[in-house]
Design a protein around this motif. Sequence first.
Motif, short mmCIF file in Angstrom:
data_model
loop_
_atom_site.label_atom_id
_atom_site.label_comp_id
_atom_site.label_asym_id
_atom_site.label_seq_id
_atom_site.Cartn_x
_atom_site.Cartn_y
_atom_site.Cartn_z
N UNK A 1 77.03 40.65 -13.85
CA UNK A 1 76.83 39.31 -14.39
C UNK A 1 75.69 38.59 -13.67
N UNK A 2 74.80 37.97 -14.43
CA UNK A 2 73.64 37.29 -13.84
C UNK A 2 74.06 36.18 -12.87
N UNK A 3 75.20 35.56 -13.14
CA UNK A 3 75.63 34.45 -12.29
C UNK A 3 75.84 34.89 -10.84
N UNK A 4 76.16 36.17 -10.63
CA UNK A 4 76.32 36.66 -9.27
C UNK A 4 75.00 36.58 -8.51
N UNK A 5 73.93 36.99 -9.15
CA UNK A 5 72.62 36.94 -8.50
C UNK A 5 72.18 35.49 -8.26
#
Length: 250
Positions: free
Chosen positions: A124-128
Amino acid sequence: MNTIISVLYFVYGLAIGSFLNVIIYRLPLNLPIAKGRSMCPQCETTLKPLDLVPVFSFIFLKGRCRYCKATVSFRYPLVELLTAFLFVMCYIYFGLTIKSIIMCIFICILISATFIDIDHKYIPDRFSVIIGILGILSYFIEPSISIVNRLSGAIFVSGFMLAISLLTKGGIGGGDIKLFFASGLLLGFKLNILSFLLGYVIAGLFIIFPYVMKKLPKNFEVPMVPFFAIAFILSSLWGNTIINWYISLF
């Protein structure tokens, strides 16, 4: 006092690990993470507080749902114990500091990303995004790693991975590239490079035997985040020691 704080880190890690299990299950399914009671995925019975005590409920119920007797994955206590253990390691290495808290959050993201990648082959992009924010915050408590150093670590490694991805037409996933860009902002130049190299070395050690024995299915896609996560954790805790040891060999 150190023992007491270590125990608190461990207990807190167990509780956070339980929440990570919720994230790992719900996030890929686009289910609300912070809302809704936990339930058995088999019989959909709402679980009671005594069913949700980290590790101990799993042991007491012998790895089965109290209501439908369906087998509960061993992954649940594994995630809880792994999180607790790594929280304690963060305390031992960084002490009772803001840096310790930041690294605990980093570890939570790595654990969540690991199992989501294993199950769904994506990050998930939100992790980055969260790791990038941690990197910005960490600059104010650890200015010895300059902005240039952090940006260099982010751009150099992710840029190299992007080039490989373009040359191989997708040989490296976009999620991996974003993960290393964000982690470079947190770890800096040398530790991000070390994480990149260690990740592929660890992956090679795990994969070479089944590859040689021809046990891997055709077109098998290797989830790299578990190996990168191990590398990031090793670099975060013992990166400088590993680098100094390697240099001493020459």
